[in-house]
Design an enzyme around this catalytic site. Structure first.
Site, PDB file in Angstrom:
ATOM      1  N   CYS A  78     -21.324 -95.458  12.119  1.00  0.00           N
ATOM      2  CA  CYS A  78     -21.797 -95.853  13.444  1.00  0.00           C
ATOM      3  C   CYS A  78     -22.544 -97.182  13.350  1.00  0.00           C
ATOM      4  CB  CYS A  78     -22.605 -94.732  14.099  1.00  0.00           C
ATOM      5  SG  CYS A  78     -22.768 -94.977  15.892  1.00  0.00           S
ATOM      6  N   HIS A 170     -18.681 -90.772  14.807  1.00  0.00           N
ATOM      7  CA  HIS A 170     -19.531 -89.853  14.042  1.00  0.00           C
ATOM      8  C   HIS A 170     -18.658 -88.782  13.392  1.00  0.00           C
ATOM      9  CE1 HIS A 170     -23.598 -91.191  15.068  1.00  0.00           C
ATOM     10  NE2 HIS A 170     -23.064 -91.564  16.218  1.00  0.00           N
ATOM     11  N   GLU A 172     -19.493 -86.547  11.358  1.00  0.00           N
ATOM     12  CA  GLU A 172     -20.230 -85.285  11.277  1.00  0.00           C
ATOM     13  C   GLU A 172     -20.229 -84.530  12.596  1.00  0.00           C
ATOM     14  OE1 GLU A 172     -23.356 -88.128  12.816  1.00  0.00           O
ATOM     15  OE2 GLU A 172     -21.593 -88.247  11.529  1.00  0.00           O
TER      16      GLU A 172
END
Length: 192
Positions: A78, A170, A172
């Site tokens: 990011c 992202h 995750e």
């Protein structure tokens, strides 16, 4: 051991959980000696570009990050990806300069920030899936691009130059596909 660089502007808890889920040992640190001990480096980031560069400079991390990107897999996520580039309009500040390109505000007839799920497009078919974005600025480069996403125009989503990988979305927060992409980045990336 994976070191997540802690400079105060990262989504560190979720990223740590994702890495541990993948079976990696993780440390969160801004200590130079600890960073040097790690096998792989992740530069996360959420927030303002200029604030991030100021924090990295205040913590005297520039020399160690410069050395680490030459010797270890180095992943920016990011804002961490955007910091890898030469300059950003966000705060009109120079970045780390590891990759050629600039960071500019998303413009056009789209909602800013670019928020939510969007499909990747890549010459690597295994990457063509939906992932989760949240960002108001995007990278402008025509080099080292592995994947893009369409948001009125192309958004650079993954870049790689040698052992340096940048991921704009992202991983995750992107479900199983995001974890696969993160794992692949940590295991050497996307170029054969």
């Amino acid at each position: 051991m994976i070191a997540i660089v802690d400079y105060g502007l990262g989504n560190i808890a979720n990223l740590t959980n994702a890495l541990e889920f993948l079976g990696y040992e993780v440390m969160v640190t801004n200590d130079q000696k600890e960073l040097e001990k790690a096998d792989k480096i992740i530069l996360p980031g959420v927030g303002h570009y200029k604030d991030a560069m100021n924090r990295i400079e205040e913590l005297k991390l520039l020399p160690v990050l410069e050395d680490l990107k030459e010797t270890k897999p180095f992943i920016g996520i990011c804002l961490g990806m955007q910091l890898l580039f030469e300059h950003s309009e966000e705060g009109n500040v120079d970045g780390l300069g590891y990759l050629p390109g600039t960071v500019k505000k998303i413009t056009g007839n789209v909602t800013v920030p670019h928020l939510g799920w969007n499909k990747l497009h890549s010459s690597f078919p295994s990457l063509d899936d939906d992932v989760y974005f949240i960002h108001s600025f995007k990278v402008h480069t025509d080099q080292n691009v592995i994947a893009t996403a369409e948001y009125e125009e192309d958004v650079v989503a993954i870049v790689q130059k040698g052992s340096i990988v940048g991921i704009q979305f992202h991983p995750e927060k992107s479900g199983e596909k995001g974890l696969q992409i993160l794992d692949q980045a940590l295991k050497g990336g996307f170029k054969v």
